[in-house]
Design a protein around this motif. Structure first.
Motif, PDB file in Angstrom:
ATOM      1  N   LEU A 104       0.412  -6.787 -10.323  1.00 48.77           N
ATOM      2  CA  LEU A 104      -0.474  -5.630 -10.301  1.00 48.77           C
ATOM      3  C   LEU A 104       0.389  -4.428  -9.930  1.00 48.77           C
ATOM      4  N   HIS A 105       0.543  -3.509 -10.865  1.00 46.63           N
ATOM      5  CA  HIS A 105       1.491  -2.419 -10.656  1.00 46.63           C
ATOM      6  C   HIS A 105       0.743  -1.104 -10.461  1.00 46.63           C
ATOM      7  N   ARG A 106       0.798  -0.599  -9.231  1.00 48.11           N
ATOM      8  CA  ARG A 106       0.238   0.696  -8.882  1.00 48.11           C
ATOM      9  C   ARG A 106      -1.177   0.865  -9.417  1.00 48.11           C
ATOM     10  N   ALA A 107      -1.978  -0.109  -9.100  1.00 51.47           N
ATOM     11  CA  ALA A 107      -3.390  -0.033  -9.488  1.00 51.47           C
ATOM     12  C   ALA A 107      -4.116   0.899  -8.538  1.00 51.47           C
ATOM     13  N   ASN A 113      -4.019   9.774  -2.539  1.00 53.20           N
ATOM     14  CA  ASN A 113      -4.829   8.557  -2.600  1.00 53.20           C
ATOM     15  C   ASN A 113      -3.922   7.340  -2.724  1.00 53.20           C
ATOM     16  N   PRO A 114      -4.289   6.266  -2.085  1.00 56.70           N
ATOM     17  CA  PRO A 114      -3.414   5.090  -2.129  1.00 56.70           C
ATOM     18  C   PRO A 114      -3.454   4.421  -3.489  1.00 56.70           C
ATOM     19  N   VAL A 115      -2.343   3.864  -3.836  1.00 56.96           N
ATOM     20  CA  VAL A 115      -2.254   2.946  -4.968  1.00 56.96           C
ATOM     21  C   VAL A 115      -1.705   1.637  -4.422  1.00 56.96           C
ATOM     22  N   ILE A 116      -2.142   0.568  -5.015  1.00 58.37           N
ATOM     23  CA  ILE A 116      -1.792  -0.759  -4.494  1.00 58.37           C
ATOM     24  C   ILE A 116      -1.040  -1.521  -5.561  1.00 58.37           C
ATOM     25  N   SER A 117       0.068  -2.018  -5.145  1.00 56.10           N
ATOM     26  CA  SER A 117       0.842  -2.924  -5.987  1.00 56.10           C
ATOM     27  C   SER A 117       0.902  -4.277  -5.289  1.00 56.10           C
ATOM     28  N   GLY A 118       1.182  -5.273  -6.051  1.00 61.79           N
ATOM     29  CA  GLY A 118       1.300  -6.597  -5.452  1.00 61.79           C
ATOM     30  C   GLY A 118       1.170  -7.680  -6.488  1.00 61.79           C
ATOM     31  N   LEU A 149     -10.782  -2.151  -6.381  1.00 63.52           N
ATOM     32  CA  LEU A 149      -9.448  -2.233  -6.969  1.00 63.52           C
ATOM     33  C   LEU A 149      -9.592  -2.779  -8.381  1.00 63.52           C
ATOM     34  N   THR A 150      -9.162  -1.992  -9.337  1.00 65.88           N
ATOM     35  CA  THR A 150      -9.313  -2.379 -10.739  1.00 65.88           C
ATOM     36  C   THR A 150      -8.012  -2.125 -11.472  1.00 65.88           C
ATOM     37  N   SER A 151      -7.586  -3.145 -12.184  1.00 68.80           N
ATOM     38  CA  SER A 151      -6.383  -2.979 -12.976  1.00 68.80           C
ATOM     39  C   SER A 151      -6.702  -2.140 -14.202  1.00 68.80           C
ATOM     40  N   ASN A 152      -5.755  -1.367 -14.623  1.00 60.05           N
ATOM     41  CA  ASN A 152      -5.957  -0.537 -15.802  1.00 60.05           C
ATOM     42  C   ASN A 152      -6.048  -1.357 -17.078  1.00 60.05           C
ATOM     43  N   LYS A 153      -5.462  -2.528 -17.079  1.00 55.83           N
ATOM     44  CA  LYS A 153      -5.482  -3.387 -18.257  1.00 55.83           C
ATOM     45  C   LYS A 153      -5.249  -4.828 -17.803  1.00 55.83           C
ATOM     46  N   PRO A 154      -5.623  -5.790 -18.654  1.00 54.39           N
ATOM     47  CA  PRO A 154      -5.366  -7.192 -18.285  1.00 54.39           C
ATOM     48  C   PRO A 154      -3.891  -7.410 -17.969  1.00 54.39           C
ATOM     49  N   CYS A 155      -3.677  -8.228 -16.979  1.00 61.60           N
ATOM     50  CA  CYS A 155      -2.311  -8.465 -16.496  1.00 61.60           C
ATOM     51  C   CYS A 155      -1.795  -9.786 -17.059  1.00 61.60           C
ATOM     52  N   PRO A 156      -0.672  -9.748 -17.728  1.00 56.34           N
ATOM     53  CA  PRO A 156      -0.072 -11.011 -18.178  1.00 56.34           C
ATOM     54  C   PRO A 156       0.199 -11.920 -16.977  1.00 56.34           C
ATOM     55  N   ALA A 157      -0.061 -13.191 -17.176  1.00 57.56           N
ATOM     56  CA  ALA A 157       0.051 -14.152 -16.080  1.00 57.56           C
ATOM     57  C   ALA A 157       1.096 -15.202 -16.404  1.00 57.56           C
ATOM     58  N   VAL A 158       1.671 -15.724 -15.363  1.00 59.84           N
ATOM     59  CA  VAL A 158       2.663 -16.801 -15.476  1.00 59.84           C
ATOM     60  C   VAL A 158       2.212 -17.935 -14.574  1.00 59.84           C
ATOM     61  N   THR A 159       2.209 -19.137 -15.138  1.00 63.32           N
ATOM     62  CA  THR A 159       1.823 -20.318 -14.373  1.00 63.32           C
ATOM     63  C   THR A 159       3.070 -21.054 -13.928  1.00 63.32           C
ATOM     64  N   ILE A 169       0.861  -1.179   0.000  1.00 64.99           N
ATOM     65  CA  ILE A 169       0.000   0.000   0.000  1.00 64.99           C
ATOM     66  C   ILE A 169       0.900   1.233   0.000  1.00 64.99           C
ATOM     67  N   ASP A 170       0.766   2.002  -1.029  1.00 62.33           N
ATOM     68  CA  ASP A 170       1.615   3.177  -1.201  1.00 62.33           C
ATOM     69  C   ASP A 170       0.718   4.409  -1.317  1.00 62.33           C
ATOM     70  N   PHE A 171       1.011   5.416  -0.490  1.00 60.29           N
ATOM     71  CA  PHE A 171       0.226   6.649  -0.517  1.00 60.29           C
ATOM     72  C   PHE A 171       0.957   7.651  -1.401  1.00 60.29           C
TER      73      PHE A 171
END
Length: 891
Positions: free
Chosen positions: A537-540, A467-472, A512-522, A459-461
């Motif tokens: 999820l980068h600074r959503a 306003n907070p942005v959340i990465s993770g 919390l909504t991502s700005n765009k679909p996030c590439p995923a790795v399995t 959680i980054d202010f």
């Protein structure tokens, strides 16, 4: 003319008695002789008579003329038959009839002959009874029981099987008694000779086969004879054998009917009986306890589909029936649930895989585990029903639901279509007609996506908007059962997450909504059934919904001040999945759950620590410093509060401030951070000077309070209320060595003292200006030393300069990870002062004289004036206890 026979007169006598032949053969005479002999035997039992006889036997024989007078005896016998009988009755006296039948040897011989005749009569009677076929048949049917304990197929071909049979032959009381009598006559070799019996099902007139019965010998000392042998079973009728196998697997109890001639043996005699006995066997009751103990899908099979390997466990509840299957093929079917009438046929079930069981056994009354290998069958585009069943099966699996699959014998194996193994055809057909239901477990989660949650939350202010942005990391966890090991590759994920304070909250407080679909790795971990689908999820932007500021504050408060923080999530996610089963795109997958994190417990357990204090610069009204602050974050949440300012409070009065350029709290670790601060010297307060004096004196009363009530604590409006609640109590670290006053020596004759001083701080120089010190021994004042080092008119050479601590840095090899860690060894420079005059007290000379030439422990109370750069600290209280002072006599 009468013929005479010569009869021995007895042992030790040479005389003979001549009897006419026609008289010997006369019936009345023989009868009288027998009567007289009986009478004689009765007399022999009399003691008196026996005594008299013993006398006669031991006497000398009478005159031989009398004994050899045939004329006299013959006449007497003709004219007076009774007289002759009487004379014979008295033959013991005269020694005549005793020579014929009354010797002991003669009596023993007669007894033996009698016993033999009676025994032969008994034997003949027993043989007559035993060897009568009707009696043997009836005795065998009524008195003999066959009890089977085990019947298992060990090996076999199409028409010849090897069977392991074990059980017991039980004789009822009458049969066992008769057997004991016969054994007394014929010996212990009693039992059954080699025989061949037909085996029927109880309700059938067609024999399914013939079994060879080896010779069996009955136990000599028990009514129960155990047997355990391996024998041949010849198949007569495949259909009957198939039907029996079906019943044996599906029913709780089945029965055999044994029929045929049975050859019995009685020593060297024998007899045949017609056996027809019904034998009951405990069935396998449908093999209801079956499960997949391990399954893996290691990759693509050369013939199509996915390779399959694993282990199957089937519990056979029967204590009697066992079956060695060997290597045999099975098909795995999906039941068709589209039948509205709930009537099922084999054609409605869809085969999805074929496997071969290796060395499979169904041993009785135990869990049978055997390995399987095979492959899944490729999808057929022309079979939409099968595809639909497969999709339902995979969906249920990925949602964590257990599916039931059917297992039946297969006409072909996994290595090619219609390529059967060497399993006998009757057994293969029997297995094809039987169904075993096996549960196929899904993941332990309730949805296709087991969980969609934020991990490693940061959680980054934002310093711009506040306003907070959340990465993770977005972590979608699929827990595959151990049986499934083929690759599942999620290539993209797009979550929309709503956060709720309570599980039953009707409205979320944030989104919390991502700005765009996030590439995923399995990621599939080797040896693990877990599949991690991760995305960054980068600074959503985290949006606090209108009117939900208080709920958001409660959320932050639970993280910073609570032991645990729980937030409930709901939302949807779009996922694109590639797998060996094909390409799968799933839209709007619903998920719900909770994110449970550890709270920070107010960062008080343990509380923050100041591990180092380093003075950097002295100004006229302040002393600047840099410190190392350690804050333990027990939470699993990463928080960046940005730049935060705190007040330094000593004894309820602010004496300075500290600034944390970036208050970053990494999860579940001790966070070391460099902070800057300053101690402010106020004209109307000495609280700051008091703190420094107590600190360098090593006093315990030096606790500082770090308070968030700074007027300019943070630039974030959402964070300000939280920072103002923060309050930490810290204790400055103690010095490695006693600060300032290191040692002392008193010179008695000159009434002076010499001090050794050292600077306790690194990176800054301290100047000693003045000193007023008093030495005390056990509350008794010894003397006082006064010095104004800057007054050269009094003979002083100038202020005492105390250089900072020096440190030597070196690189030491870290043996664990081959990294070099910086190490340093620090030491203070000790400075010796000039001789300082001491004004002694009379009362203090006593302890001094006693310690002359030695040492004494003193306490020093002093007021000093020091200068740090431009900052002058007058009347700084310095105290030192347990100072070892040397006492010298000289000057």
């Amino acid at each position: 003319m009468s013929t005479m026979k010569s009869i021995p007169s007895g042992e030790g006598s040479s005389s003979q008695l001549k009897i006419p032949a026609n008289e010997q053969e006369t019936a009345p005479l023989l009868g009288n002789q027998q009567s007289n002999n009986d009478s004689l035997r009765r007399k022999e039992k009399s003691p008196a008579r026996s005594s008299q006889e013993n006398i006669n036997y031991g006497a000398t024989p009478m005159d031989g003329n009398y004994n050899n007078n045939p004329t006299s005896q013959n006449l007497d016998s003709q004219q007076h038959p009774h007289t002759i009988n009487n004379s014979r009755s008295n033959s013991n006296v005269y020694g005549e009839d005793h020579l014929i039948e009354t010797t002991p040897q003669c009596r023993r011989s007669l007894c033996i002959i009698f016993i033999i005749l009676m025994s032969l009569s008994g034997v003949a009677t027993v043989l007559l009874v035993i060897l009568t076929p009707e009696f043997a048949q009836r005795s065998f049917e009524e008195g003999v029981e066959f009890n089977f304990k085990q019947a298992s197929i060990v090996n076999g071909t199409e028409h010849d099987l090897q069977m392991h049979v074990a059980g017991e032959i039980a004789l009822k009381d009458d049969a066992y008694s008769l057997t004991r009598k016969a054994r007394w006559i014929f010996g212990n070799n009693m039992g059954v000779r080699e025989s061949i019996l037909e085996v029927y099902q109880a309700d059938s007139a067609i024999a399914m086969g013939m079994i060879d019965l080896p010779p069996l010998t009955l136990a000599p000392d028990s009514s129960v004879t155990p047997f355990d042998f391996v024998t041949h079973f010849t198949v007569n009728d495949d259909e009957e054998l198939i039907r029996f196998a079906q019943n044996a697997v599906s029913e709780k109890m089945v029965s055999w009917r044994l029929k045929g001639p049975l050859a019995l043996k009685f020593g060297w005699f024998g007899a045949d009986v017609n056996l027809e006995k019904q034998v009951y066997l405990e069935g396998m009751d449908g093999l209801k306890q079956a499960d997949l103990q391990s399954v893996s899908f290691p990759g693509t099979h050369p013939l199509g589909g996915i390779s399959l390997q694993g282990e199957v466990g089937i519990y056979n509840p029967s204590k009697m029936l066992s079956l060695r299957l060997g290597n045999i093929d099975f098909g795995i079917f999906l039941p068709n649930n589209n039948n509205n009438n709930n009537e099922r046929t084999n054609r409605e079930d869809k085969m999805i895989a074929v496997v071969q069981a290796n060395d499979a056994n169904l041993f009785g009354h135990q869990l049978n585990v055997f390995s399987i290998h095979g492959r899944s069958l490729p999808m057929d585009d022309n079979d939409p029903e099968r595809r639909l069943l497969m999709e339902e099966f995979l969906s249920a699996y990925l949602h964590g639901n257990t599916s039931t699959v059917y297992v039946r014998g297969s006409p072909f194996g996994p290595d090619g279509h219609h390529q059967a193994t060497g399993t006998p055809e009757w057994l293969r057909k029997a297995l094809e007609s039987m169904t075993i239901q096996i549960p196929f477990p899904g993941t332990k989660q309730s949805d296709m996506i087991q969980s969609l949650e934020l991990t490693h939350i940061a959680i980054d202010f934002s310093p711009i908007t506040g306003n907070p942005v959340i990465s993770g990391d977005i972590d979608a966890v699929l827990k595959k059962p151990d049986e499934m090991q083929f690759s599942i590759n999620v290539t993209e994920i797009d979550p929309k997450v709503f956060l709720y304070l309570e599980a039953n909250s009707s409205q979320p407080f944030g989104r919390l909504t991502s700005n765009k679909p996030c590439p995923a790795v399995t990621t599939e971990k080797e040896g693990s059934s877990l599949v991690d689908v991760s995305s960054k999820l980068h600074r959503a932007p985290f949006e606090v919904l209108p009117g939900k500021d208080k709920e958001f504050q409660k959320f932050l408060n639970s993280i910073f001040n609570g032991r645990r923080a729980t937030v409930y999530i709901k939302g949807t996610a779009d996922a694109t999945v590639d797998s060996a089963f094909g390409h799968l795109t799933v839209h709007d997958l619903e998920f719900n759950g909770e994110i449970e994190t550890k709270g920070m417990e107010g960062m008080q357990n343990p509380p923050p620590q100041v591990t180092s204090i380093s003075l950097t610069r002295g100004y006229p009204d302040s002393l600047h410093m840099k410190n190392e602050l350690v804050i333990d974050n027990p939470s699993d949440v990463h928080v960046n509060l940005g730049l935060v300012r705190f007040l330094l409070v000593y004894k309820d009065e602010p004496i300075g401030e500290v600034t944390v350029p970036e208050l970053k709290l990494n999860p579940e670790t001790k966070n070391k951070m460099k902070i800057s601060g300053r101690l402010i010297k106020k004209k109307d307060s000495s609280r700051m000077v008091d703190f420094i004096g107590n600190y360098i004196s090593g006093e315990n009363d030096t606790q500082l309070t770090i308070s968030g009530k700074h007027p300019d604590a943070t630039s974030s409006p959402l964070l300000k209320w939280l920072v103002q609640q923060m309050e930490f109590i810290v204790t400055p670290p103690r010095f490695d060595e006693e600060p300032l006053l290191a040692a002392m020596q008193m010179n008695v004759l000159s009434s002076t003292t010499v001090l050794w001083l050292r600077n306790p701080f690194e990176d800054i120089e301290i100047t000693m200006m003045k000193m007023n010190a008093t030495a005390v021994y056990e509350s008794q004042e010894i003397g006082t030393a006064l010095a104004d080092f800057s007054n050269e008119g009094e003979g002083w050479t100038g202020p005492v300069i105390l250089p900072p601590i020096t440190c030597e840095y070196e690189r030491n090899q870290n043996n664990d990870n081959n990294e070099e860690d910086p190490q340093h060894n620090c030491s203070a420079i000790v400075v010796e002062t000039q001789k300082i005059p001491v004004k002694s007290k009379k009362l203090g000379w006593g302890p001094i004289r006693k310690a002359l030439g030695g040492e004494i422990e003193l306490s020093v109370h002093s007021l000093v004036s020091i200068k740090v750069d431009e900052l002058v600290l007058d009347n700084l209280l310095y105290e030192r206890d347990n100072l070892t002072a040397k006492i010298r006599k000289g000057f």
